[in-house]
Scaffold this motif. Structure first.
Motif, PDB file in Angstrom:
ATOM      1  N   PRO A 126      21.729  32.722  46.822  1.00 11.99           N
ATOM      2  CA  PRO A 126      22.402  34.055  45.546  1.00 11.99           C
ATOM      3  C   PRO A 126      22.669  34.066  44.858  1.00 11.99           C
ATOM      4  CG  PRO A 126      24.396  32.042  46.614  1.00 11.99           C
ATOM      5  CD  PRO A 126      22.719  31.450  46.807  1.00 11.99           C
ATOM      6  N   GLU A 127      22.240  35.057  43.723  1.00 15.97           N
ATOM      7  CA  GLU A 127      21.696  35.289  42.417  1.00 15.97           C
ATOM      8  C   GLU A 127      22.872  36.304  41.795  1.00 15.97           C
ATOM      9  OE1 GLU A 127      19.235  34.619  40.980  1.00 15.97           O
ATOM     10  OE2 GLU A 127      18.430  33.506  42.673  1.00 15.97           O
ATOM     11  N   VAL A 128      23.689  35.733  40.873  1.00 16.48           N
ATOM     12  CA  VAL A 128      24.853  36.707  40.467  1.00 16.48           C
ATOM     13  C   VAL A 128      24.135  36.561  38.679  1.00 16.48           C
ATOM     14  CG1 VAL A 128      27.296  35.976  40.055  1.00 16.48           C
ATOM     15  CG2 VAL A 128      26.268  35.050  42.087  1.00 16.48           C
ATOM     16  N   PRO A 129      24.545  38.677  39.006  1.00 15.48           N
ATOM     17  CA  PRO A 129      23.955  38.580  37.979  1.00 15.48           C
ATOM     18  C   PRO A 129      25.021  37.873  36.675  1.00 15.48           C
ATOM     19  CG  PRO A 129      24.508  40.545  39.330  1.00 15.48           C
ATOM     20  CD  PRO A 129      25.114  39.704  39.767  1.00 15.48           C
ATOM     21  N   GLY A 130      24.203  37.720  36.047  1.00 17.16           N
ATOM     22  CA  GLY A 130      24.828  37.299  34.978  1.00 17.16           C
ATOM     23  C   GLY A 130      25.834  37.726  33.365  1.00 17.16           C
ATOM     24  N   GLU A 131      25.690  38.989  33.728  1.00 14.83           N
ATOM     25  CA  GLU A 131      26.558  40.626  33.062  1.00 14.83           C
ATOM     26  C   GLU A 131      27.811  40.761  33.930  1.00 14.83           C
ATOM     27  OE1 GLU A 131      23.070  42.674  35.474  1.00 14.83           O
ATOM     28  OE2 GLU A 131      22.887  40.679  33.944  1.00 14.83           O
ATOM     29  N   TRP A 132      28.525  39.959  34.970  1.00  8.89           N
ATOM     30  CA  TRP A 132      29.888  40.413  35.416  1.00  8.89           C
ATOM     31  C   TRP A 132      30.370  39.183  35.151  1.00  8.89           C
ATOM     32  CZ3 TRP A 132      28.865  39.206  41.900  1.00  8.89           C
ATOM     33  CH2 TRP A 132      28.044  40.873  41.681  1.00  8.89           C
ATOM     34  N   VAL A 133      29.858  38.153  33.773  1.00  3.38           N
ATOM     35  CA  VAL A 133      30.730  37.685  33.052  1.00  3.38           C
ATOM     36  C   VAL A 133      31.632  38.957  32.579  1.00  3.38           C
ATOM     37  CG1 VAL A 133      30.759  35.527  31.238  1.00  3.38           C
ATOM     38  CG2 VAL A 133      29.675  35.563  32.932  1.00  3.38           C
ATOM     39  N   ASP A 134      33.093  38.875  31.914  1.00  6.85           N
ATOM     40  CA  ASP A 134      33.697  39.534  31.800  1.00  6.85           C
ATOM     41  C   ASP A 134      34.723  39.248  30.727  1.00  6.85           C
ATOM     42  OD1 ASP A 134      35.723  41.491  31.113  1.00  6.85           O
ATOM     43  OD2 ASP A 134      35.416  42.922  33.040  1.00  6.85           O
ATOM     44  N   GLY A 135      35.060  38.726  29.742  1.00  8.13           N
ATOM     45  CA  GLY A 135      34.978  37.879  29.176  1.00  8.13           C
ATOM     46  C   GLY A 135      36.891  38.761  28.833  1.00  8.13           C
ATOM     47  N   GLU A 136      36.894  40.335  29.226  1.00 10.06           N
ATOM     48  CA  GLU A 136      38.060  40.600  28.851  1.00 10.06           C
ATOM     49  C   GLU A 136      39.118  40.596  29.662  1.00 10.06           C
ATOM     50  OE1 GLU A 136      39.304  44.676  27.027  1.00 10.06           O
ATOM     51  OE2 GLU A 136      38.083  44.612  29.239  1.00 10.06           O
ATOM     52  N   ALA A 137      38.425  40.584  31.150  1.00 12.01           N
ATOM     53  CA  ALA A 137      39.068  40.222  32.583  1.00 12.01           C
ATOM     54  C   ALA A 137      39.217  39.153  32.501  1.00 12.01           C
ATOM     55  CB  ALA A 137      38.104  40.540  34.034  1.00 12.01           C
ATOM     56  N   ASP A 138      38.429  38.507  32.336  1.00 10.30           N
ATOM     57  CA  ASP A 138      39.058  36.946  32.318  1.00 10.30           C
ATOM     58  C   ASP A 138      40.061  36.675  31.274  1.00 10.30           C
ATOM     59  OD1 ASP A 138      36.955  36.234  33.855  1.00 10.30           O
ATOM     60  OD2 ASP A 138      35.909  34.952  31.976  1.00 10.30           O
ATOM     61  N   SER A 139      40.479  36.848  30.155  1.00  9.38           N
ATOM     62  CA  SER A 139      42.042  36.372  28.961  1.00  9.38           C
ATOM     63  C   SER A 139      42.585  36.954  29.685  1.00  9.38           C
ATOM     64  CB  SER A 139      41.050  36.645  27.949  1.00  9.38           C
ATOM     65  OG  SER A 139      40.843  37.791  27.692  1.00  9.38           O
ATOM     66  N   ALA A 140      42.515  38.256  30.126  1.00  7.25           N
ATOM     67  CA  ALA A 140      43.591  39.568  30.877  1.00  7.25           C
ATOM     68  C   ALA A 140      44.415  38.201  31.962  1.00  7.25           C
ATOM     69  CB  ALA A 140      43.649  40.988  31.305  1.00  7.25           C
ATOM     70  N   ILE A 141      43.633  38.600  32.909  1.00  9.08           N
ATOM     71  CA  ILE A 141      44.505  37.252  34.319  1.00  9.08           C
ATOM     72  C   ILE A 141      44.654  36.329  33.914  1.00  9.08           C
ATOM     73  CG2 ILE A 141      43.913  36.233  36.589  1.00  9.08           C
ATOM     74  CD1 ILE A 141      43.647  39.197  35.906  1.00  9.08           C
ATOM     75  N   ASP A 142      43.869  34.892  32.704  1.00  9.73           N
ATOM     76  CA  ASP A 142      44.327  33.880  32.288  1.00  9.73           C
ATOM     77  C   ASP A 142      45.559  34.355  32.246  1.00  9.73           C
ATOM     78  OD1 ASP A 142      42.126  32.977  32.631  1.00  9.73           O
ATOM     79  OD2 ASP A 142      41.382  32.456  30.633  1.00  9.73           O
ATOM     80  N   ALA A 143      46.481  35.460  31.067  1.00  9.28           N
ATOM     81  CA  ALA A 143      47.214  35.405  30.448  1.00  9.28           C
ATOM     82  C   ALA A 143      48.273  35.625  31.797  1.00  9.28           C
ATOM     83  CB  ALA A 143      46.584  36.488  29.578  1.00  9.28           C
ATOM     84  N   LEU A 144      48.185  36.145  32.988  1.00  8.12           N
ATOM     85  CA  LEU A 144      48.174  36.900  34.323  1.00  8.12           C
ATOM     86  C   LEU A 144      49.606  35.017  34.460  1.00  8.12           C
ATOM     87  CD1 LEU A 144      48.073  39.660  36.180  1.00  8.12           C
ATOM     88  CD2 LEU A 144      49.323  39.892  34.011  1.00  8.12           C
ATOM     89  N   ARG A 145      48.504  34.044  34.565  1.00 12.83           N
ATOM     90  CA  ARG A 145      48.130  32.863  35.175  1.00 12.83           C
ATOM     91  C   ARG A 145      49.296  31.535  34.733  1.00 12.83           C
ATOM     92  NH1 ARG A 145      42.484  31.514  38.017  1.00 12.83           N
ATOM     93  NH2 ARG A 145      42.971  29.544  38.266  1.00 12.83           N
ATOM     94  N   GLU A 146      49.345  32.367  33.444  1.00 11.49           N
ATOM     95  CA  GLU A 146      49.856  31.609  31.933  1.00 11.49           C
ATOM     96  C   GLU A 146      51.773  32.135  32.366  1.00 11.49           C
ATOM     97  OE1 GLU A 146      49.596  31.701  27.935  1.00 11.49           O
ATOM     98  OE2 GLU A 146      50.722  29.990  27.794  1.00 11.49           O
TER      99      GLU A 146
END
Ligand code: ZN
Ligand code: ZN
Length: 890
Positions: free
Chosen positions: A723-743
């Motif tokens: 699997p070659e997963v594109p590095g551009e898929w890293v998405d800081g905005e989505a990460d922090s939004a879902i992290d906030a929901l998980r918290e």
């Protein structure tokens, strides 16, 4: 009648994951596909690992399981990456081990190998090998090793025997093998020479015997100390340090050997340590390696008083002949005492060498053996390491390797056995001719006189074939296509115990005979230990049978447990008393994957559509982002041989992010006609990737699901692509939004459990100053948050909160308030918490009093005092938490 055909049967997964039938079916399909057999002519990007050949007598144990799983994981990943990956298998003829097995068998029939004679005995061993020798090969298949079975080799097969012969002759021609009288380690039970590494030195509660030797023609004597009085019968000198003031005048005189009466010269030699014993040592050249060297320097006689069986020989005085060496010791000591020669006996712990095969005390013994001159071979092998071309993982083993190569001694390669490569040396029968023929083809007559020849009766050390393994298995000395395509190899994975026996010698042989390093990276795996930390072994009966584990939990579960269990070079502890405890996590992981696939696959099937734009939904962006981070961590871990980290990251991503969060968030959109396609395409993309990332470690369950996910019975992960997963898929905005929901969900769940809110009661959540990330998360996923935390509604009111309720401050700075008046019985809860607070405060008081009491502080051990202090801290914290809770309910 039968059931109606299901529209896409490949996508239906049985409800329970059952590895047994599935694993053997997939393995057979992989072998049949040719995936494990790279073609030499087409191999432009080779990746090669040669197996450390297990003994042909061996059954697979957990140590093999760990070692071979590591090799398989590395090979499988490279194969997926498009390399022409070759995992080359084979077995070792294991000289002594195999000969012993068959000798025992013959012994049970009441015979010895000598009754059969050499040819019949060797034929008998071959029969045994053909009947039982394939066992370990079959077991490697069961645990999923992707070996190329078409290239399976045996150290005693025709090709490898030719390589051994060629190497011996070349070394002889270059004067790097020689025959010499030498003190070697000899096992009287096995009747064979042992290399230095095969004689294991261990502590022994021995004695030091002080003996008086009379000076010739003088009324004086000198005292000598020895740990082995029986060898004195072979003394041919005494030695002192030439600078030792006490004895300098004795050099050149003689002394009389007690019990024998032989006159012994007294020599000065710098080897003698004036601090040891009296400063005078006896010299027994035939029975001690250092004495042998002294004997060479002073041209001393050699009197060999022992036989091959370690009994006293005809060179010993009559009364001792035929006695076993330990009986002889007792007899010599008794006679010394009677004769007034014994000054004293002291306890003297020292080390004694023991045979690594049978534990018999090794006898240093003078004999005629073949040796390899190591120094010229060791130098380039050392330089390869010092120059950085040869790397060790973990690095600390490099120093061990260096130290050994800097102090290497010549290697005894002859063994007094019948099973093995017979030494290709022929001696002329005519002693006047004395010709020695060392040839690539068997000679028919003496090349010097035309007379008859006798072949050396010994065979070569087993390691003399295995040190050629990386290139002999590929066809060397012929310039075969395999050799051109697949040599040098890449990584070697082995146990640290054979760093010298095998690894260092392979490096020497590779450099000497092919001019190239046989591999660039040496990986040393740790030892598998039981619940008490003991090495697993057949004799202790604490081994875990990998076949049993595979049968009960599946090969994937075992592989995952082994790989995740320990960083490279670290020992792996497994509970041999409770297999369930040891392998449950691996099996649960396989089940978790299976269940996730059962949930996801029907969705993918329902909306299978051409791959379009990437979904912009927040949860989809988030799981792609998590995947991109995980894939990059996994790649980095694999590249630096941190396989346990790759396994751990696979586990936390698949279990934590994908199964526990993404699938939970996605469920709500499964049946939403507007979102179904987005979910389905994200599910498919992300699953394809993680099935691939996990495939090298857990090849079976991932392959089965991948095939069904693809809807094509021919689809397979085994040959990639990785699997070659594109590095551009890293998405800081989505990460922090879902992290906030998980918290937020986590915080609300804690409130629910702390205040014992009924699972069915929906609660209200008020937010103050929520972060932008949390608001973004809620705008996309509020319905999921409500469902996952049992919330009726979330509001962001203005102004201060009133009324009883729980209050939590989030990491992101926002605050959560949960009004409790409607969901719990406030009075009862206040009472419950009040009682708990009273109990805590009582305990706190007692602990504090204890810590203020002088008696306790003065008498209790420091670790007990420390424990009390920790308790005080925990209780103080608990008390303030309870008080806060009470306030919140007021
Ligand atoms: Zn032995
Ligand atoms: Zn001859």
């Amino acid at each position: 009648m039968g059931e109606p055909p299901s529209p896409q049967p490949a996508l239906e997964l049985p409800p329970r994951y059952d590895p047994s039938g599935l694993e053997s079916r997939l393995y057979a399909a992989w072998v049949a596909s040719g995936a494990f057999h790279p073609v030499a002519r087409e191999a432009d990007r080779p990746y090669v690992i040669v197996i450390p050949p297990p003994n042909v007598t061996a059954a697979l144990h957990m140590g093999h399981g760990l070692n071979n799983t590591i090799q398989d994981v590395l090979t499988r990943r490279r194969r997926m990456q498009g390399y022409d990956a070759l995992y080359l298998p084979g077995t070792d003829h294991a000289g002594i081990a195999t000969q012993n097995v068959v000798e025992r068998q013959i012994g049970a029939e009441g015979h010895s190998r000598f009754d059969l004679g050499r040819d019949a005995f060797v034929a008998r061993v071959w029969e045994w090998v053909e009947e039982y020798g394939g066992r370990i090969v079959e077991q490697l298949k069961v645990i999923g090793c992707s070996c190329d079975w078409e290239r399976n080799r045996f150290t005693l097969d025709e090709g490898l025997s030719r390589a051994v012969r060629e190497v011996f002759v070349r070394l002889y021609e270059r004067d790097l093998v020689y025959r010499g009288r030498y003190i070697i380690n000899w096992c009287p039970r096995c009747g064979t020479a042992l290399s230095n590494e095969e004689a294991e030195h261990r502590d022994h509660a021995g004695h030091l015997y002080r003996i008086r030797y009379a000076l010739t023609g003088a009324d004086a004597s000198i005292e000598v100390a020895t740990t082995r009085p029986e060898t004195m019968l072979g003394d041919t000198a005494l030695a002192v340090h030439p600078e030792d003031e006490r004895y300098r005048d004795l050099i050149g005189l003689t002394a009389i050997l007690p019990l024998v009466g032989r006159e012994l010269p007294i020599v000065g030699d710098e080897y003698v340590d004036p601090e040891f014993g009296s400063g005078v040592v006896k010299v027994t050249p035939a029975h001690d390696p250092n004495d042998f060297e002294i004997g060479l320097r002073h041209d001393l006689d050699i009197v060999d008083v022992m036989t091959d069986e370690a009994t006293m020989s005809d060179r010993a005085p009559e009364p001792y002949r035929g006695l076993d060496r330990f009986e002889a010791r007792a007899r010599v000591v008794a006679d010394l005492e009677t004769g007034g020669f014994l000054v004293g006996i002291e306890d003297h712990p020292h080390t004694v060498g023991r045979c690594y095969r049978c534990d018999t005390v090794v006898e240093p013994r003078l004999s005629l053996q073949w040796f390899v001159r190591m120094a010229p071979l060791a130098r380039p092998a050392l330089e390869a390491y010092l120059g950085g071309e040869l790397r060790f993982h973990p690095e600390r083993y490099g120093k061990v390797y260096q130290n050994w190569l800097e102090n290497t001694r010549d290697w005894v390669i002859s063994r007094q056995l019948w099973w093995g490569h017979r030494i290709p040396v022929w001696y002329c029968r005519d002693p006047k001719c004395g010709e020695i023929a060392v040839t690539r083809e068997d000679p028919v007559a003496c090349p010097a006189c035309g007379g008859e020849l006798d072949q050396d009766t010994d065979v070569l050390d087993t390691w003399f074939s295995s040190w050629l393994w990386p290139f002999s298995t590929l066809g060397w000395p012929e310039a075969t296509e395999d050799l051109k395509a697949f040599y040098p190899t890449d990584a070697l994975v082995t146990a640290p115990e054979i760093l010298f026996f095998w690894v260092a010698r392979m490096v020497m042989a590779g450099l000497e005979f092919t001019g190239e390093l046989p591999f660039t990276d040496v990986l040393l795996n740790g030892t598998v230990r039981d619940h008490l930390g003991r090495r697993m072994s057949k004799s202790l009966g604490n081994g875990i049978d990998p076949m049993e584990v595979v049968e009960m939990y599946g090969a994937d579960a075992m592989r995952f447990t082994l790989i995740r269990g320990a960083p490279l070079g670290t020992d792996l502890q497994l509970n041999d008393q409770d297999l369930e405890e040891a392998f449950r996590p691996g099996r649960n992981f396989a089940n978790k994957i299976w269940n996730a696939a059962r949930l996801a696959l029907p969705r993918v099937k329902a909306t299978r559509s051409p791959a379009g734009e990437l979904s912009g939904a927040l949860a989809d962006r988030w799981i792609r982002s998590r995947l991109a981070r995980a894939a990059s961590d996994i790649d980095a871990a694999f590249e630096s041989f941190r396989l346990h980290e790759a396994a751990e990251t696979c586990h936390s991503f698949i279990w934590g992010d994908f199964c526990d969060w993404y699938l939970e968030l996605a469920k709500r959109r499964f049946d939403d006609p507007g979102a179904g396609d987005d979910v389905a395409s994200t599910l498919e993309t992300v699953m394809r990737a993680w099935l691939g990332l996990l495939h090298p470690i857990m090849p079976f369950v991932t392959e089965e699901i991948f095939t069904r996910l693809s809807g094509d019975p021919g689809a397979s992960l085994v040959a990639g692509p990785w699997p070659e997963v594109p590095g551009e898929w890293v998405d800081g905005e989505a990460d922090s939004a879902i992290d906030a929901l998980r918290e937020l969900i986590g915080a609300v769940r804690v409130v629910r459990s702390e205040y014992r809110i009924e699972p069915r009661s929906l609660i209200e959540v008020r937010l103050a100053a929520p972060s932008a990330a949390l608001l973004l998360g809620l705008s996309a996923e509020e319905p999921s948050v409500l469902r996952l935390a049992g919330i009726a509604r979330i509001t962001v009111p203005n102004g201060a909160e009133g009324g009883p309720g729980a209050h939590v401050v989030l990491r992101s700075g926002g605050e959560v308030f949960v009004p409790l008046g409607d969901v719990i019985d406030l009075a009862r809860e206040r009472q419950r918490i009040g009682e708990e607070a009273t109990r805590t405060s009582d305990l706190l008081g007692r602990t504090r009093a204890k810590l203020e009491s002088r008696g306790f502080l003065d008498n209790a051990p420091p670790e007990v005092v420390d424990r009390e202090r920790e308790k005080l801290e925990a209780l103080t914290e608990q008390q303030s938490r309870l008080e806060a809770k009470l306030r919140s309910l007021a």
